[in-house]
Scaffold this motif. Structure first.
Motif: not given
Length: 201
Positions: A66-70
């Motif tokens: 979910f946190l990829k790219g954040t």
């Protein structure tokens, strides 16, 4: 001329003594994992049970994807989280915990030793023998330190309780269990199906 005595470096803490700091923690030469809560040393429980590891792994990978790219990152124990009160100096910090999982969205809090400051989300999975530490002592320091959200999972009962910081005090959710979907306020958009995490264990 008298020489100054050398500073006494503690190779192993006295578990009955209750006034240690992170500066002391860094000098310890011990094999087991320990946590420091308000100056008192707590041994970690024995190696986590299989059910604990399965739950932790499922949540970690859900958060990681979910946190990829954040700007946020998820970390799993062992990972030192230092919770300063008034000062960030090693000799002033008296609480160092190793949450099962935590999410940190402020990159400035991450350094080579772990996290310095409150994570946005902390998840603890209860194990036999650590319930008082997680349900009372850690609850208190997480609330006081400003951890936005604290999840407590009871593997045997297949339940999850969320504490959300609201005007410096935790507000408890209802008790979630199989069939429920939980939504994080601290990590906007993150949802978790408890059947996926707690089912079939």
């Amino acid at each position: 001329m008298e020489t100054q005595p050398e500073k006494n470096i503690t190779k192993e803490p006295d578990f009955a003594y209750g006034s240690y700091t992170y500066a002391d923690y860094l000098t310890w030469e011990i094999d087991e994992m320990v946590e420091l809560i308000r100056g008192k040393v707590f041994r970690q429980a024995a190696a986590p049970r299989v059910i604990h590891q399965r739950i932790s792994g499922k949540i970690f990978y859900s958060l990681y994807d979910f946190l990829k790219g954040t700007p946020c990152e998820v970390f799993s124990a062992p990972f030192d989280v230092r919770l300063p009160v008034a000062s960030k100096a090693n000799e002033d910090i008296d609480t160092v915990v190793q949450p099962d999982l935590c999410v940190v969205c402020d990159a400035e809090k991450i350094d080579e030793r772990g996290c310095l400051g409150a994570p946005d989300l902390i998840i603890e999975i209860l194990s036999p023998g650590n319930n008082r530490k997680d349900l009372k002592l850690k609850y208190e320091v997480y609330e006081a330190s400003g951890v936005k959200e604290y999840w407590v999972i009871h593997p045997d009962e297949r339940t999850l309780l969320i504490y959300t910081l609201d005007e410096r005090k935790y507000r408890a959710s209802r008790l979630f269990t199989l069939g429920d979907r939980v939504i994080s306020e601290a990590v906007p958009g993150f949802e978790l199906e408890l059947d996926h995490v707690l089912g079939g264990l």
